[in-house]
Scaffold this active site. Structure first.
Site, PDB file in Angstrom:
ATOM      1  N   GLU A  68      -7.096  -7.564  -0.985  1.00 28.43           N
ATOM      2  CA  GLU A  68      -7.506  -7.473   1.283  1.00 28.43           C
ATOM      3  C   GLU A  68      -8.902  -6.950   0.832  1.00 28.43           C
ATOM      4  OE1 GLU A  68      -4.381  -5.940   3.178  1.00 28.43           O
ATOM      5  OE2 GLU A  68      -3.071  -5.986   2.211  1.00 28.43           O
TER       6      GLU A  68
ATOM      7  N   GLU B 203       0.873  -1.107  -0.469  1.00 31.48           N
ATOM      8  CA  GLU B 203       0.122  -0.120   0.365  1.00 31.48           C
ATOM      9  C   GLU B 203       0.603   1.631  -0.213  1.00 31.48           C
ATOM     10  OE1 GLU B 203      -2.521  -0.163   3.045  1.00 31.48           O
ATOM     11  OE2 GLU B 203      -4.157  -1.441   1.731  1.00 31.48           O
TER      12      GLU B 203
HETATM   13  C1  GLA Z   1      -3.985  -2.854   5.115  1.00 30.11           C
HETATM   14  C2  GLA Z   1      -3.043  -3.927   5.141  1.00 30.11           C
HETATM   15  C3  GLA Z   1      -2.869  -4.554   6.415  1.00 30.11           C
HETATM   16  C4  GLA Z   1      -3.570  -4.406   7.425  1.00 30.11           C
HETATM   17  C5  GLA Z   1      -4.777  -4.354   7.000  1.00 30.11           C
HETATM   18  C6  GLA Z   1      -5.715  -3.505   8.135  1.00 30.11           C
HETATM   19  O1  GLA Z   1      -4.748  -2.741   4.316  1.00 30.11           O
HETATM   20  O2  GLA Z   1      -2.242  -3.828   3.597  1.00 30.11           O
HETATM   21  O3  GLA Z   1      -1.423  -4.846   6.096  1.00 30.11           O
HETATM   22  O4  GLA Z   1      -3.089  -3.717   8.550  1.00 30.11           O
HETATM   23  O5  GLA Z   1      -4.356  -3.076   6.144  1.00 30.11           O
HETATM   24  O6  GLA Z   1      -7.615  -3.762   7.730  1.00 30.11           O
END
Ligand code: GLA
Ligand code: ZN
Length: 673
Positions: free
Chosen positions: A312, A153
């Protein structure tokens, strides 16, 4: 050429972030057994493992990761392997404290969470290249490897650093982009407030200033920060391409506008082999499934319409909002399949096994603290079976009806200080226009303002304050060629450097809209204006009004009160073979629906009134067939008309006429023919 789908993955992606390093090895056996039970096809590994993989500079311990990858491979689970460069080890920061990012106020962050990185820092870059090289050498042709996952991210939680190495790097960037100091002076309008520079060396990042700083400098700094993160992505990607040929490389985006505002995903979409996205429901009172649909459409659009992967989301609650509701029964599956409907080739989660320690122990997971005798686990197993049944949709593309223009650079410029009203919010306009289109059951493609729009009968511009002349010419050509355009207020005002286009507003759009705007006249909180038209309903606007002078456009609604009373409020301009609408105030859902209804008529888009509210219908099609996804977000059973008969993939039943979609359920019909 790198592949564009995960290597060796023959089903939809289903799984999550897998962090075995948080557990003793005997738990790993149970993990892979349960992964099998749930139908997991791919997991993301090693994203934050740098400190374990390289416990001291130049000393490596790959043994545990070897065992994890081999175990996953034995159990038929494909691996999305992370480069751990979002989490440099403590020893690295001891040796290179200046790699920690600095805020606008000059405060240096500390080690102890994650993603504390100055992306200009040469030591960080060297160390990141090094660990990436070692991983690629070791695992580049591992049989479990399906996909490389670079970093994590980008842009979150640190969107920019203001340290001295960033200052030096910013100057290099300015030289590459603008050439000379005089070109920078011209672009930034430094004649104002005596900000003239005589040497590029005098220029710093836009650090804290006593009053508002130069807006064009701030805008360029956002571009620089984004480009600098992208340089680091490209550096890692190229290492992986060289040492692990063919295996696709991605980095997980966060396209939801409420979750990341610092990354120009149009530019990033061109750099990855496969677009992947993370999405979390934000409980801000809005309908979360609409926000989800918007993020999914934006993700597909930055992928150029190609399939992408949801890397995710959450099985139930997250733990980083002030209040984190659990998902209702069935909601996880609905969320997952809504992403699939909009182009995702699967649904993955953060994370596989819920942590016992650390900052995210209260974040839901596929395998909860309570183990397999839990609602979440049962729903996970059920979802695995559903995704397995949906494998035939792989490779098909989501069909869209309407294009919405979006540009991160315009958003950045819009959000700079000292605009006519702080109540005007470009994201709010994008959200609201999207919601109205969603409620009309129209599927949205997002597009960059300079992209080819000719395949879309209707193009909507919620708020594009910054618009280049090229974008203006593009929209003019689109309308002249027969398109229907709807533009919201305060669009087309400035060029790429936040300089007002010469002449009357809106400089980039005067001709296409057939009008000029003499003055902006924002409203005070709580103030509203009434809009009337001879043969139609009254509408109500707030936040913003304008003194519009028609120059070819016809008024459709006019202001009935306020400072602008008697003037046009909503206009329509016939130009060439097409039509351009303009909305000069902030209309709510109902008002926008009235205007978009008229524009949809101009565009020849038939209403889909037979579908109930919050029953989402989206189609994916391609050589692999045509699939109709129907998602019922309501508590009432619904019926969805089918144009032809087909087979419902989740139940295996034949479907024809009106498809029954029970309350909260999803149905996916492979249409015959
Ligand atoms: C982000 C991160 C993950 C985790 C999620 C939790 O998307 O990439 O590592 O921290 O948030 O919602
Ligand atoms: Zn820095």
């Amino acid at each position: 050429m790198p592949e564009t789908t995960p290597r060796g993955l023959t089903r939809l992606a289903f799984g999550g972030d897998y962090n075995p390093e948080q557990w003793p090895e005997d738990v790993w056996r149970e993990d892979v057994r349960l992964m099998r039970e749930a139908g997991v096809t791919m997991v993301s590994v090693g994203i934050f493992s740098w400190a374990l993989l390289e416990p001291a500079p130049g000393e490596y311990d790959f043994g545990w990761l070897d065992r994890v990858l081999d175990l996953l491979h034995e159990h038929g689970v494909r691996v999305d392997l992370g480069t751990p460069t979002a989490a440099p080890p403590a020893w690295f920061y001891r040796a290179h404290p200046e790699a920690l990012p600095v805020t606008e106020q000059g405060v240096r962050h500390e080690f102890g969470s994650r993603a504390a990185i100055c992306h200009s820092n040469a030591d960080y870059r060297a160390a990141a290249a090094h660990i990436t090289t070692r991983l690629a050498e070791r695992y580049g042709d591992h049989p479990a490897l399906a996909l490389w996952h670079v970093h994590n991210e980008y842009g979150v939680p640190v969107s920019a650093c203001y340290c001295d190495s960033c200052a030096a790097h910013f100057r290099r960037w300015l030289r590459a982009v603008h050439g000379t100091v005089d070109a920078v002076n011209e672009a930034w309008g430094t004649a104002f407030w005596g900000q003239h520079y005589t040497d590029l060396e005098q220029i710093n990042p836009p650090r804290a200033t006593p009053t508002v700083g130069n807006p064009a400098q701030a805008l360029d700094y956002r571009r620089f920060a984004d480009a600098t993160m992208r340089e680091n992505f490209v550096m890692e990607r190229d290492v992986l391409h060289r040492l692990s040929p063919g295996v696709p490389v991605t980095t997980n985006f966060m396209t939801a506008l409420s979750q990341c505002d610092s990354v120009d995903y149009w530019a990033w979409g061109r750099e990855v082999d496969l677009v992947t996205n993370d999405h979390y429901l934000i409980t801000d009172g809005r309908r979360t499934h609409v926000n989800l649909a918007m993020a999914a459409d934006l993700t597909r659009s930055v992928a150029g319409g190609a399939p992408w992967i949801l890397l995710e989301h959450s099985t139930s609650g997250v733990n980083w909002q002030p209040r984190n509701p659990a998902k209702a029964p069935g909601q996880m599956a609905r969320n997952s399949l809504a992403h699939v409907a909009r182009g995702s080739e699967g649904a993955m989660f953060f994370q596989w096994r819920q942590s016992r320690r650390g900052a995210e122990k209260f974040h839901s997971a596929m395998l909860p603290h309570g183990g397999t005798d839990t609602r979440v686990w049962r729903e996970v197993v059920e979802l695995g079976a559903s995704l397995d049944a949906l494998a035939p949709v792989r490779g098909t593309r989501t069909e869209a009806d309407v294009a919405v223009l979006w540009d991160w650079h315009s958003w950045w410029a819009q959000n700079l200080a000292w605009r006519p009203s702080e109540d005007h919010d470009a994201r709010e306009r994008a959200d609201t226009f999207y919601e109205v289109l969603y409620d009309r059951h129209l599927t949205v493609d997002f597009a960059h303002p300079e992209a080819d729009l000719s395949r879309h009968p209707l193009v909507v511009v919620p708020a594009l304050y910054l618009m280049t002349e090229a974008a203006g010419a593009n929209l003019r050509g689109y309308v002249e060629g027969g398109g229907t355009l709807v533009v919201s207020y305060f669009s087309g005002i400035v060029d790429a450097h936040d300089a007002v286009h010469a002449g009357a507003h809106p400089g980039a759009l005067r001709d296409v809209l057939g009008l000029t705007v003499e003055e902006f006249s924002p409203l005070l909180p709580g103030e509203t204006v009434r809009l009337t038209r001879p043969d139609g309903p009254d509408l109500s606007g707030d936040v913003w009004t304008e003194f519009v002078v028609p120059r070819g456009a016809e008024p459709v609604w006019s202001y009935a009160d306020g400072l602008t009373a008697g003037r046009p409020a909503v206009t329509r301009h016939r130009l060439g073979a097409g039509t351009a609408w303009y909305v000069s105030t902030r209309l709510g859902h109902e008002g926008l629906d009235a205007v978009l209804g008229r524009a949809a008529e101009d565009a020849g888009i038939a209403p889909r009134a037979e579908l109930p509210r919050d029953v989402e219908v989206v189609r994916r099609s391609g050589t692999g067939g045509t699939y109709l996804f129907a998602l019922n977000h309501t508590a009432t059973d619904a019926k969805v008309p089918l144009e032809t008969s087909g087979t419902e993939l989740l139940t295996g039943e034949r479907a024809a006429g009106r498809l029954a979609v029970p309350a909260g359920a999803v149905r996916v019909v492979r249409l015959d023919g």
